[in-house]
Write a protein that holds these residues in place. Structure first.
Motif, PDB file in Angstrom:
ATOM      1  N   ALA A   5       0.805  -1.214   0.000  1.00 30.33           N
ATOM      2  CA  ALA A   5       0.000   0.000   0.000  1.00 30.33           C
ATOM      3  C   ALA A   5       0.840   1.266   0.000  1.00 30.33           C
ATOM      4  N   SER A   6       1.982   1.261   0.714  1.00 35.00           N
ATOM      5  CA  SER A   6       2.782   2.484   0.823  1.00 35.00           C
ATOM      6  C   SER A   6       3.402   2.882  -0.510  1.00 35.00           C
ATOM      7  N   LYS A   7       3.461   1.968  -1.480  1.00 34.21           N
ATOM      8  CA  LYS A   7       4.018   2.278  -2.789  1.00 34.21           C
ATOM      9  C   LYS A   7       2.919   2.555  -3.815  1.00 34.21           C
ATOM     10  N   PHE A   8       1.707   2.639  -3.355  1.00 30.63           N
ATOM     11  CA  PHE A   8       0.549   2.790  -4.241  1.00 30.63           C
ATOM     12  C   PHE A   8      -0.192   4.073  -3.874  1.00 30.63           C
ATOM     13  N   THR A   9      -0.643   4.839  -4.870  1.00 33.10           N
ATOM     14  CA  THR A   9      -1.460   6.020  -4.650  1.00 33.10           C
ATOM     15  C   THR A   9      -2.777   5.847  -5.387  1.00 33.10           C
ATOM     16  N   MET A  10      -3.860   5.900  -4.648  1.00 31.84           N
ATOM     17  CA  MET A  10      -5.185   5.846  -5.248  1.00 31.84           C
ATOM     18  C   MET A  10      -5.508   7.232  -5.801  1.00 31.84           C
ATOM     19  N   LYS A  11      -6.000   7.305  -7.036  1.00 32.37           N
ATOM     20  CA  LYS A  11      -6.216   8.595  -7.679  1.00 32.37           C
ATOM     21  C   LYS A  11      -7.604   8.672  -8.310  1.00 32.37           C
ATOM     22  N   ASP A  12      -8.081   9.915  -8.419  1.00 27.63           N
ATOM     23  CA  ASP A  12      -9.278  10.228  -9.203  1.00 27.63           C
ATOM     24  C   ASP A  12     -10.451   9.330  -8.820  1.00 27.63           C
ATOM     25  N   VAL A  13     -10.902   9.504  -7.576  1.00 19.05           N
ATOM     26  CA  VAL A  13     -12.006   8.713  -7.049  1.00 19.05           C
ATOM     27  C   VAL A  13     -13.163   9.651  -6.726  1.00 19.05           C
ATOM     28  N   SER A  14     -14.363   9.302  -7.160  1.00 17.58           N
ATOM     29  CA  SER A  14     -15.532  10.134  -6.834  1.00 17.58           C
ATOM     30  C   SER A  14     -16.712   9.255  -6.449  1.00 17.58           C
ATOM     31  N   PHE A  15     -17.408   9.696  -5.399  1.00 20.10           N
ATOM     32  CA  PHE A  15     -18.651   9.079  -4.943  1.00 20.10           C
ATOM     33  C   PHE A  15     -19.729  10.153  -4.985  1.00 20.10           C
ATOM     34  N   HIS A  16     -20.762   9.950  -5.784  1.00 14.91           N
ATOM     35  CA  HIS A  16     -21.799  10.984  -5.857  1.00 14.91           C
ATOM     36  C   HIS A  16     -23.158  10.362  -6.165  1.00 14.91           C
ATOM     37  N   ASP A  17     -24.214  11.091  -5.831  1.00 22.04           N
ATOM     38  CA  ASP A  17     -25.593  10.654  -6.072  1.00 22.04           C
ATOM     39  C   ASP A  17     -25.830   9.255  -5.512  1.00 22.04           C
ATOM     40  N   ILE A  18     -25.404   9.066  -4.261  1.00 19.56           N
ATOM     41  CA  ILE A  18     -25.541   7.783  -3.569  1.00 19.56           C
ATOM     42  C   ILE A  18     -26.448   7.978  -2.356  1.00 19.56           C
ATOM     43  N   SER A  19     -27.267   7.022  -2.086  1.00 16.83           N
ATOM     44  CA  SER A  19     -28.163   7.052  -0.924  1.00 16.83           C
ATOM     45  C   SER A  19     -27.783   5.923   0.024  1.00 16.83           C
ATOM     46  N   LEU A  20     -27.526   6.280   1.286  1.00  9.85           N
ATOM     47  CA  LEU A  20     -27.170   5.289   2.313  1.00  9.85           C
ATOM     48  C   LEU A  20     -28.161   5.404   3.464  1.00  9.85           C
ATOM     49  N   LEU A  21     -28.715   4.300   3.897  1.00  8.48           N
ATOM     50  CA  LEU A  21     -29.718   4.310   4.950  1.00  8.48           C
ATOM     51  C   LEU A  21     -29.453   3.180   5.940  1.00  8.48           C
ATOM     52  N   ASN A  22     -29.361   3.555   7.218  1.00  8.99           N
ATOM     53  CA  ASN A  22     -29.241   2.577   8.307  1.00  8.99           C
ATOM     54  C   ASN A  22     -28.008   1.684   8.143  1.00  8.99           C
TER      55      ASN A  22
END
Length: 726
Positions: A179-196
């Protein structure tokens, strides 16, 4: 200010959230025939359903689908889909809404080592075309997954973990990646509904960024989401060290299992929890009714927190706490133009642990409204390690001269108007109205106009003079179509057991200009919903059994069993046995004294009803009759209660009402339907997200919004909004 006296924001907050959803473009319906691969279910309760592109060999840009109506009851393990920036893989629903329910598995959907892809519920006209329920994790992104987008997905009632988890845990075992040699890029979370959600709504980034080999996340965006009734944090973000943005989210009723708050000992659960390893912006969010702190910040500096509306939070509204060193620290924090109503304990708080060698922070708090019951007079805005505070309003409740409406916007003549400092002014307010050179205090800028930008505020309109009264909608010759009256309902398709009936109507007047005509021409309703009356089925009669006595008149019995229980209003004959006389000759006294001998009990028969409490019967037969003064035969039949559980009842919804008028302030109209029968006892539950629909409409002929029902509905967490796109 007591929480019980707070007036929750009404239509304006609804308008904000509706606009969040309306940001989505036209949805092109996805046909399963056009998918490159359709995922099927696997009936194997102890394993995942693995979808591995090293096996499928699908090309970048391929479309992978979940089919509407298909049962998905096994955790989905999606691996090694490597798209490109120009041609990402698309995972979506087809032929309607897809439902994923995996109560026996840890994950609903898990992406492993996937890059350049999109998980999207835009394959149907539903607001959330992918519906995930009763999983442990809802959706998980692990082991090097990067460059992805997730949108238009609903997750509800998961158990055990977060609804959405996005992190690749550190490894040191010489595996395929570290993980330390890896960079997560360009991530988006949108128009999501979470309940309970069982724990967090969103869990993004490894929690211990400071003391581990956790990877960084660059260009993270979390926006336009609705998060309701989480047991822990609503949104938790960490390890997002570059260009992170959390904005335009509604978080309501977080920390429902926060024992530290209920006991008065702390604030461990937060609406938005910013963990170590965060630099970016937190803005234009609405947070309300949480157990702990609304926005808790433990990041690495270089962060702005502004234009947030926070109300009815019992502990702290915005709190920053720095107690240890940070990697790549930028020791500054700006907190400005927030509206905080009903804070408990402290309003805005920034604390750096003294005497441990930490650098001083340049922290600013300007142009905030903070109303609440504070633990001390200094607790409204408390910046313990320097810097500047100014133009903050601290009161226990709104004062008359503030002139706030029910949504906490300043009205004409308010003392908040033009009272803010211009040093930290941002271009737009929470409504995306343009701020002027003399900004108002708080999240809202006074305006008599309705913003047309939408909550992202991505456009840059030319400034126009503020009118002295609300503008009157112009007549633009754009009219929606007019529909004729409905025909009478047709005949029900079934006499019982739940059928359907249909009625139709035609277009009476076509739409003009940019008006639309998407009203239903056909409407279907449930009918004859009572269960069909089906009587039970019985076996043939057995042979007559042995007589119970050798002489003097006895009885013999034959029996039959229930082979299929009754259902609905059906009945089951109580006559499962018949008795006849036998051995009627008189005894002459010479008979031996023999006891009656009975056989073993047979197995219990089928219950005569499938639920709601019935009877099951078992029998035994006479093996040897009684004679002389021997013991007589005992009972040959006995019954017990069975299937005492209540019968499952499926939800039944009414048809939608006709569309209401078009409202000028939102250019939307609404229609609703009601729950006719509540689902219970394991039956199909009602989809409360579909009780209310909003639809855009033309300005021509619009009316003022006086009695819209949406104002009440947005504050009932069990009712979500469905927006019709066109």
């Amino acid at each position: 200010l007591s929480p019980s006296t707070l007036m929750p924001p009404s239509l304006s907050i609804l308008s904000l959230i509706s606009l969040l959803l309306l940001l989505s473009s036209v949805k092109a319906l996805q046909s399963c025939d056009a998918c490159d691969h359709v995922i099927t279910d696997v009936q194997a309760p102890s394993t995942y359903h693995k979808v591995n592109n090293t096996v499928l060999q699908l090309a970048p840009g391929s479309v992978i689908c979940w089919r509407s109506g298909q049962s998905y009851s096994i955790g989905l393990f999606i691996q090694d889909f490597i798209g490109t920036e120009e041609e990402p893989f698309l995972f979506t629903n087809c032929d309607g809404k897809a439902e994923i329910n995996t109560p026996l598995h840890e994950h609903g959907i898990m992406f492993v080592g996937c890059r350049h892809f999109r998980l999207s519920g835009t394959g149907s006209a539903d607001t959330y075309g992918i519906d995930i329920r009763e999983t442990s994790f809802g959706v998980t992104f692990i082991e090097g997954s990067s460059n992805f987008e997730m949108d238009h997905v609903h997750i509800q009632d998961n158990h055990g973990h977060a609804c959405i988890s996005c992190k690749s845990d550190p490894t040191s075992d010489g595996g395929n990646w570290v993980a330390s040699k890896f960079t997560m890029k360009d991530v988006s979370f949108h128009d999501i509904s979470l309940l309970n959600c069982a724990t967090e709504g969103f869990y993004i980034g490894y929690f211990n960024h400071q003391g581990s080999e956790a990877h960084d996340i660059e260009n993270l965006k979390v926006y336009d989401n609705i998060v309701l009734d989480t047991k822990w944090d609503g949104i938790q973000v960490g390890a997002a060290m570059k260009d992170a943005m959390v904005y335009n989210n509604l978080v309501d009723n977080w920390g429902t299992e926060d024992s530290s708050v209920s006991s008065g000992s702390g604030n461990s659960m937060c609406g938005i929890f910013i963990n170590t390893g965060f630099k970016g912006k937190i803005f234009n969010n609405v947070l309300k009714n949480g157990a702990g702190t609304a926005i808790q910040y433990h990041g690495n500096g270089g962060t702005e927190i502004y234009n947030n509306l926070i109300f009815n939070t019992p502990f702290r509204a915005i709190s920053s706490s720095i107690s240890e060193e940070r990697k790549e620290l930028e020791p500054w924090l700006k907190i400005y133009h927030n509206t905080i109503i009903g804070a408990g304990g402290r309003g805005i708080n920034h604390w750096v642990k003294p005497n441990v060698g930490l650098p001083e922070w340049d922290t600013s708090a300007f142009n905030n409204i903070v109303l609440g019951n504070f633990e001390a007079s200094w607790a409204c805005v408390s910046i313990t390690d320097s810097r500047e505070t100014g133009n903050n309003i601290c009161e226990t409740a709104p004062t008359t001269d503030m002139k706030l409406d029910s949504d906490y916007r300043p009205q004409a003549g308010s003392t908040l108007i033009d009272a803010g400092s211009s040093d930290l002014t941002i271009e737009y307010d929470l409504d995306c109205n343009l701020r002027d050179s003399s900004p108002d205090i708080g999240a809202y800028e006074f305006s008599t106009e309705v913003s047309t930008l939408g909550p992202i505020c991505s456009s840059e309109p030319s400034p126009t003079p503020t009118p002295t009264s609300p503008p009157t909608p112009s007549v633009d010759n754009n009219s929606d179509c007019v529909m004729a009256q409905w025909t009478e309902w047709g005949q029900c398709s079934k006499d019982c057991g739940g059928g359907e009936r249909t009625r139709t109507r035609e277009v009476e007047t076509e739409a003009s200009g940019s008006g639309v005509c998407i009203d239903d021409k056909t409407q279907t309703d449930n009918c004859n919903i009572d269960a069909c009356a089906i009587n039970c089925e019985l076996s043939d009669w057995s042979d007559w059994g042995a007589c119970c006595v050798a002489c003097g008149g006895g009885s013999t019995t034959r029996t039959r069993m229930v082979t299929s229980p009754a259902s609905g209003a059906g009945t089951c004959s109580s006559s499962l046995s018949e008795t006849n006389t036998c051995n009627t000759d008189d005894c002459d006294g010479s008979e031996a004294n023999n006891d009656c001998e009975l056989g073993e009990w047979a197995e219990w028969g089928v219950c005569d009803v499938p639920c709601g409490s019935g009877n099951s019967t078992r029998v035994r037969v006479v093996v040897s009759p009684q004679s002389g003064s021997g013991a007589v035969c005992g009972e040959l039949e006995e019954s017990e209660i069975c299937n005492a559980n209540a019968c499952a009842v499926d939800c039944v919804l009414s048809v939608y009402s006709d569309w209401g008028p078009c409202y000028c302030d939102t250019l939307q109209r609404e229609r609703s339907r009601e729950v006719v029968v509540e689902g219970e006892n394991g039956g199909v539950l009602c989809d409360t997200m579909s009780l209310l629909e909003l639809q855009s409409c033309a300005a021509s002929g619009c009316v003022d919004n006086q009695n819209s029902s949406t104002a009440a509905n947005i504050h009932t967490p069990s009712i979500m909004l469905l927006v019709v796109f066109f």
